[in-house]
Motif scaffolding. Structure first.
Motif, PDB file in Angstrom:
ATOM      1  N   GLY A  92       0.806  -1.213   0.000  1.00  0.00           N
ATOM      2  CA  GLY A  92       0.000   0.000   0.000  1.00  0.00           C
ATOM      3  C   GLY A  92       0.847   1.275   0.000  1.00  0.00           C
ATOM      4  O   GLY A  92       1.902   1.330   0.615  1.00  0.00           O
ATOM      5  N   LYS A  93       0.382   2.272  -0.684  1.00  0.00           N
ATOM      6  CA  LYS A  93       1.075   3.547  -0.770  1.00  0.00           C
ATOM      7  C   LYS A  93       0.154   4.625  -0.212  1.00  0.00           C
ATOM      8  O   LYS A  93      -0.989   4.767  -0.651  1.00  0.00           O
ATOM      9  N   THR A  94       0.654   5.365   0.761  1.00  0.00           N
ATOM     10  CA  THR A  94      -0.159   6.404   1.398  1.00  0.00           C
ATOM     11  C   THR A  94      -0.318   7.589   0.448  1.00  0.00           C
ATOM     12  O   THR A  94       0.668   8.177  -0.002  1.00  0.00           O
ATOM     13  N   VAL A  95      -1.570   7.915   0.157  1.00  0.00           N
ATOM     14  CA  VAL A  95      -1.887   9.020  -0.754  1.00  0.00           C
ATOM     15  C   VAL A  95      -2.246  10.276   0.042  1.00  0.00           C
ATOM     16  O   VAL A  95      -1.900  11.386  -0.346  1.00  0.00           O
ATOM     17  N   PHE A  96      -2.922  10.070   1.165  1.00  0.00           N
ATOM     18  CA  PHE A  96      -3.378  11.221   1.956  1.00  0.00           C
ATOM     19  C   PHE A  96      -3.453  10.796   3.413  1.00  0.00           C
ATOM     20  O   PHE A  96      -3.821   9.659   3.736  1.00  0.00           O
ATOM     21  N   SER A  97      -3.143  11.711   4.282  1.00  0.00           N
ATOM     22  CA  SER A  97      -3.260  11.463   5.724  1.00  0.00           C
ATOM     23  C   SER A  97      -3.698  12.763   6.391  1.00  0.00           C
ATOM     24  O   SER A  97      -3.046  13.799   6.221  1.00  0.00           O
ATOM     25  N   GLY A  98      -4.796  12.693   7.106  1.00  0.00           N
ATOM     26  CA  GLY A  98      -5.300  13.903   7.742  1.00  0.00           C
ATOM     27  C   GLY A  98      -6.266  13.587   8.855  1.00  0.00           C
ATOM     28  O   GLY A  98      -6.644  12.433   9.074  1.00  0.00           O
ATOM     29  N   PHE A 108      -5.058   5.058   1.072  1.00  0.00           N
ATOM     30  CA  PHE A 108      -3.994   4.194   0.541  1.00  0.00           C
ATOM     31  C   PHE A 108      -4.316   3.807  -0.905  1.00  0.00           C
ATOM     32  O   PHE A 108      -5.492   3.610  -1.252  1.00  0.00           O
ATOM     33  N   SER A 109      -3.292   3.671  -1.681  1.00  0.00           N
ATOM     34  CA  SER A 109      -3.454   3.261  -3.088  1.00  0.00           C
ATOM     35  C   SER A 109      -2.894   1.858  -3.258  1.00  0.00           C
ATOM     36  O   SER A 109      -1.727   1.598  -2.913  1.00  0.00           O
ATOM     37  N   ILE A 110      -3.735   0.956  -3.800  1.00  0.00           N
ATOM     38  CA  ILE A 110      -3.318  -0.429  -4.063  1.00  0.00           C
ATOM     39  C   ILE A 110      -3.728  -0.789  -5.487  1.00  0.00           C
ATOM     40  O   ILE A 110      -4.924  -0.793  -5.820  1.00  0.00           O
TER      41      ILE A 110
END
Length: 418
Positions: A92-98, A108-110
């Motif tokens: 998984g790749k973190t796209v946004f965190s808030g 997350f982008s998968i």
């Protein structure tokens, strides 16, 4: 720019157009990438704020469904949540965190799919981003590729259209070099085809004129030789030796003039190639005197004898014409032939030429030229010298006309290699 060929200009034009199009496309793709990132950030920020504020109000299922629809997200079934979490941990790749003090939202982008994980007290929601995919980028890439391909096709089409011009140029060059059997071929009846047809018609006409001229020259020389021969026979029968000698010499001169005309006609054709050989300058001058049929004391020769690579007969004809002009039109009827640093000079007393030398080397001289004594003779001299790798020069100093035979070193080197 004026000296650029049409083909080179087209190469440059299309190269610049394609380069501009590629540069514009790259700039657009870079701008679009940044725009999509900003748009994505704003969307997930909105989702984060909306979900956390609404979950604080403890919404029921109907409220959540309405919220999902408005934000275009879809809840992940409980059976798949564990599987999704494992994928997030591995790839998984973190796209946004808030988030805030009341909760947190991470995206997350998968494998190209975005999952939204919402955490707030009793709520742990795994949502899938259900927004329809935007194909704007793909459309832009396809449009750019299509425009580049279209430009390339147009470029190739223009080059193909201009190809007959190259072919026409080569055929005209062959004709200019003396290939009288060259014909201009053309397929299409467009502007280039019409030009090719006009050139072909001109070549046919020139060929017909040349054939007519050659036939006229042959017939004229044949018809003149008959009365000259008869006159020579009659002259031989005269008892008065003085008269007989004068007439025989006159008929011989007329015979030589006909031979000279034939030689001139041969030399001035494009396909003529001189017979180059090593020969001494003194031999050439001796032959020129024989052609003049004079051993006058008014012909002075002051030369440094040297070997030339030239056509002996033609060079002798050149010197004979220049000496003959000097004797006929010089103030004291005397001519000097001398050498100066590898150049041959024919000198006679007289007034300077009224016009530039190029005026007198034109064919078919006018009455003004003939009255001054410079008719077809200098045209013949200039034509022969060009074939032999020389050029005719002129200067006037100390009341003397000096005609100079200047060697063109490049042409003479080619002649020596042959």
């Amino acid at each position: 720019m004026r000296n650029l060929s049409v083909t080179t200009f087209i190469h440059i034009l299309f190269s610049v157009a394609i380069a501009i199009l590629i540069a514009t496309s790259l700039l657009f793709f870079s701008w679009d990438k940044d725009r999509r990132k900003i748009d994505e950030f704003k969307r997930y920020q909105l989702i984060s704020i909306t979900f956390l504020s609404n979950l604080q109000l403890s919404p029921d299922k109907e409220d959540l469904k309405k919220l999902y629809k408005e934000l275009r997200v879809k809840p992940v079934p409980r059976k798949k949540v564990k599987e999704i979490k494992k994928k997030i941990e591995t790839k998984g790749k973190t796209v946004f965190s808030g988030g805030s003090s009341i909760g947190q939202v991470r995206v997350f982008s998968i494998d190209g799919v975005n999952y939204i994980y919402v955490q707030r007290m009793s709520y742990n929601l795994m949502l899938r981003d259900n927004r329809p995919k935007n194909y704007f980028f793909e459309i832009a890439v396809t449009s750019g590729a299509f425009l580049i391909a279209l430009l390339l096709l147009l470029y190739l089409a223009v080059l193909k259209k201009l190809y007959p011009l190259k072919k026409l140029h080569k055929q005209i060059q062959r004709f200019a070099k003396g290939d009288m059997h060259t014909r201009i071929t053309y397929v299409h009846d467009d502007e280039i085809g019409k030009i090719a047809k006009s050139f072909d018609d001109a070549i046919v006409h020139i060929h017909e004129l040349s054939a007519s001229k050659n036939l006229f020259m042959r017939n004229m020389m044949h018809e003149l030789k008959t009365p000259i021969t008869k006159g020579r026979i009659v002259a031989e029968m005269l008892e008065d030796e003085g008269t007989k000698k004068i007439l025989v010499r006159a008929f011989e001169r007329m015979n030589e003039l006909i031979s000279e005309l034939a030689e001139i006609e041969r030399v001035t054709t494009q396909s003529f190639e001189p017979d180059f050989e090593y020969v001494l300058l003194s031999e050439i001058i001796h032959e020129a005197q024989e052609l003049l049929m004079t051993h006058s004391n008014c012909l002075k020769v002051e030369i440094k004898d040297m070997a030339l690579t030239t056509d002996k007969k033609l060079m002798a004809l050149v010197l004979k014409n220049l000496i003959d002009n000097g004797m006929k039109y010089g103030k004291d009827k005397c001519v000097m032939v001398r050498t100066d640093h590898g150049m041959i000079e024919v000198i006679s007393k007289g007034d300077a030429l009224e016009h530039p030398l190029s005026y007198y080397t034109e064919p078919f001289s006018q009455a003004e030229k003939r009255s001054s004594g410079f008719g077809l003779g200098l045209y013949i001299v200039d034509s022969i010298l060009q074939k032999l790798g020389y050029r005719l020069g002129y200067r006037h100093e100390e009341s003397k006309n000096i005609f100079i035979l200047v060697p063109n070193n490049e042409k003479l080197k080619i002649a020596r290699r042959k």
